[in-house]
Design a protein around this motif. Structure first.
Motif, mmCIF file in Angstrom:
data_model
loop_
_atom_site.group_PDB
_atom_site.id
_atom_site.type_symbol
_atom_site.label_atom_id
_atom_site.label_comp_id
_atom_site.label_asym_id
_atom_site.label_seq_id
_atom_site.Cartn_x
_atom_site.Cartn_y
_atom_site.Cartn_z
ATOM 1 N N GLY A 117 -22.381 -40.018 -23.215
ATOM 2 C CA GLY A 117 -23.625 -40.536 -22.574
ATOM 3 C C GLY A 117 -25.007 -40.381 -23.310
ATOM 4 N N ARG A 121 -24.410 -41.463 -27.029
ATOM 5 C CA ARG A 121 -23.573 -42.461 -26.688
ATOM 6 C C ARG A 121 -23.958 -43.844 -27.490
ATOM 7 N NH1 ARG A 121 -18.875 -43.602 -23.729
ATOM 8 N NH2 ARG A 121 -18.268 -45.582 -24.160
ATOM 9 N N VAL A 122 -25.400 -43.974 -27.318
ATOM 10 C CA VAL A 122 -26.001 -45.203 -27.753
ATOM 11 C C VAL A 122 -25.900 -45.298 -29.152
ATOM 12 C CG1 VAL A 122 -28.404 -46.466 -27.898
ATOM 13 C CG2 VAL A 122 -27.890 -45.335 -25.674
ATOM 14 N N GLU A 125 -22.427 -46.312 -29.849
ATOM 15 C CA GLU A 125 -21.921 -47.707 -29.703
ATOM 16 C C GLU A 125 -22.513 -48.550 -30.603
ATOM 17 O OE1 GLU A 125 -19.859 -49.076 -27.550
ATOM 18 O OE2 GLU A 125 -19.500 -47.289 -26.549
ATOM 19 N N TRP A 183 -25.074 -53.051 -23.662
ATOM 20 C CA TRP A 183 -24.933 -52.415 -22.156
ATOM 21 C C TRP A 183 -25.147 -50.850 -22.111
ATOM 22 C CZ3 TRP A 183 -24.040 -53.729 -17.422
ATOM 23 C CH2 TRP A 183 -23.543 -52.760 -16.406
ATOM 24 N N THR A 184 -24.810 -50.291 -23.183
ATOM 25 C CA THR A 184 -24.971 -48.734 -23.236
ATOM 26 C C THR A 184 -26.552 -48.492 -23.317
ATOM 27 O OG1 THR A 184 -22.999 -48.435 -24.198
ATOM 28 C CG2 THR A 184 -24.399 -46.383 -24.534
ATOM 29 N N THR A 185 -27.028 -49.217 -24.099
ATOM 30 C CA THR A 185 -28.755 -49.276 -24.389
ATOM 31 C C THR A 185 -29.679 -49.282 -22.957
ATOM 32 O OG1 THR A 185 -28.441 -49.815 -26.690
ATOM 33 C CG2 THR A 185 -30.767 -49.827 -25.663
ATOM 34 N N SER A 187 -28.106 -49.646 -19.871
ATOM 35 C CA SER A 187 -27.586 -49.339 -18.512
ATOM 36 C C SER A 187 -28.101 -48.212 -17.751
ATOM 37 C CB SER A 187 -25.972 -48.988 -18.740
ATOM 38 O OG SER A 187 -25.812 -47.949 -19.420
ATOM 39 N N THR A 189 -27.454 -45.194 -18.213
ATOM 40 C CA THR A 189 -26.697 -44.027 -17.851
ATOM 41 C C THR A 189 -27.147 -42.690 -18.777
ATOM 42 O OG1 THR A 189 -25.100 -44.591 -19.575
ATOM 43 C CG2 THR A 189 -24.571 -45.341 -17.098
#
Length: 195
Positions: A117, A121-122, A125, A183-185, A187, A189
């Protein structure tokens, strides 16, 4: 089992692709065993260096089949996609296996984990999606060469026309973008990075 032999007889390129994937992993495992278990570093390096040769052989087999007048099929497109993704993601797969062999057989550090995360993580991804775009670009270039240089557009329509492999590459890139970096950017999280 007879159905498998019939399929291979009707689609020899499927056998070439399967042999390429099997050959890739045989050279990876043999190289890592030579490097870490047998302590033959140079032999391991030579075996690992053979993995791009396997990719080249798949491409050559595809080109030979089409240049001899073969009708393009979805399997020829799969060969191009296999090549693109193998070229781009192959080194990372070898590093992944190398870290695990080094940890297990040579007292190396524990294998790295992907970030779970946060900003790491961004970045991860977005980098993986960039690799997907590059793999699709290589696959698309190979498809275009197969369609318009090696073969003829009439015989290779299944590779580039509606519903062919070129449009599918666009779909793969779009889906990867949505479920990966987008999604990762957005979301929100903020799980702690475990790497």
């Amino acid at each position: 089992m007879g159905n498998v032999f019939d399929f291979v007889r009707e689609n020899p390129m499927a056998a070439v692709i399967a042999a390429g994937e099997i050959g890739f992993w045989v050279f990876v495992v043999a190289g890592l065993v030579a490097r870490y278990v047998l302590r033959k570093g140079r032999a391991g390096l030579v075996l690992l260096a053979m993995t791009p040769v396997v990719d080249a052989l798949v491409l050559v087999g595809t080109m030979i089949d089409l240049s001899r007048g073969g009708e393009a099929s979805g399997v020829h497109g799969l060969a191009a996609v296999y090549l693109g993704f193998s070229v781009v993601f192959g080194p990372a797969m070898i590093r992944w296996a190398d870290e695990r062999f080094a940890y297990r057989f040579a007292g190396g550090p524990p294998p790295r984990r992907r970030p779970s995360g946060g900003p790491e993580r961004v970045r991860y991804e977005w980098r993986e999606w960039g690799k997907c775009v590059l793999a699709c670009a290589i696959a698309a270039s190979v498809l275009l060469v197969l369609s318009f240089v090696v073969g003829s557009p009439e015989r290779t329509r299944v590779l580039w026309a509606d519903g062919g492999w070129l449009p599918r590459l666009g779909v793969v890139t779009g889906i990867w973008f949505v479920v990966g970096p987008l999604w990762t950017t957005f979301s929100g999280t903020e799980a702690k990075d475990r790497s």
